[in-house]
Design a protein around this motif. Structure first.
Motif, short mmCIF file in Angstrom:
data_model
loop_
_atom_site.label_atom_id
_atom_site.label_comp_id
_atom_site.label_asym_id
_atom_site.label_seq_id
_atom_site.Cartn_x
_atom_site.Cartn_y
_atom_site.Cartn_z
N ASN A 149 32.86 16.46 7.98
CA ASN A 149 33.19 15.15 8.66
C ASN A 149 33.63 15.47 9.91
O ASN A 149 35.09 16.05 10.16
CB ASN A 149 33.62 14.33 8.09
CG ASN A 149 34.03 13.08 8.72
OD1 ASN A 149 34.73 12.48 9.58
ND2 ASN A 149 32.70 11.53 8.39
N LEU A 150 32.69 15.20 11.25
CA LEU A 150 33.51 15.68 12.36
C LEU A 150 35.15 15.22 12.51
O LEU A 150 35.88 15.46 13.38
CB LEU A 150 32.08 15.39 13.54
CG LEU A 150 33.08 15.79 15.34
CD1 LEU A 150 33.26 16.96 15.19
CD2 LEU A 150 31.75 14.91 15.85
N LEU A 151 35.44 14.12 12.50
CA LEU A 151 36.67 13.02 12.70
C LEU A 151 37.60 13.67 11.93
O LEU A 151 38.63 14.10 12.01
CB LEU A 151 36.59 12.18 12.39
CG LEU A 151 37.86 10.89 13.23
CD1 LEU A 151 38.15 11.23 13.94
CD2 LEU A 151 37.87 9.38 12.67
N ARG A 152 37.30 13.62 10.41
CA ARG A 152 38.69 14.73 9.81
C ARG A 152 38.59 16.37 9.96
O ARG A 152 39.87 16.79 10.30
CB ARG A 152 37.64 15.03 8.57
CG ARG A 152 37.75 13.11 7.69
CD ARG A 152 37.31 13.34 5.64
NE ARG A 152 37.23 12.42 6.11
CZ ARG A 152 35.93 12.17 4.41
NH1 ARG A 152 34.95 13.24 4.77
NH2 ARG A 152 35.90 10.99 4.92
N VAL A 153 37.71 16.42 10.36
CA VAL A 153 37.95 17.98 11.47
C VAL A 153 38.88 18.31 12.59
O VAL A 153 39.66 18.60 12.83
CB VAL A 153 37.14 19.47 12.04
CG1 VAL A 153 37.28 20.02 12.56
CG2 VAL A 153 35.69 19.63 10.49
#
Length: 97
Positions: free
Chosen positions: A21-25
């Motif tokens: 997930n882009l936000l989690r990264v």
């Protein structure tokens, strides 16, 4: 592993597992994508996939609440709803602008 470049954050490059997930990264690696809710409700994490849009998953219904057809065509996504399948470079409007 895939590579994610956070253009707005001095082109910071990080590696992450495929289908991340882009936000989690961004949170884990201090990528800098702004956010408030993390669940697709507020629209704060709107970002633009500058390169590698083909390496993202399908647009979710929650994204369509915040992004127009023109936004989507221009490569905008909601970071909290976007899973990355390959290398991407992402930018966003910094907070306060």
């Amino acid at each position: 592993m895939i590579n994610i470049t956070f253009i707005t954050n001095d082109n910071k490059q990080v590696s992450a597992p495929e289908n991340s997930n882009l936000l989690r990264v961004s949170l884990r690696e201090k990528g800098g994508i702004p956010f408030k809710c993390g669940g697709g409700l507020c629209g704060t994490c709107k970002c633009r996939i500058e390169t590698g849009i083909e390496n993202t998953d399908a647009v979710k219904p929650k994204e369509r609440n915040h992004l127009t057809s023109d936004d989507l065509a221009a490569g905008f996504r909601m970071a909290c709803q976007t899973f990355v399948l390959g290398d991407v470079a992402v930018s966003w409007v910094p907070k306060g602008r």
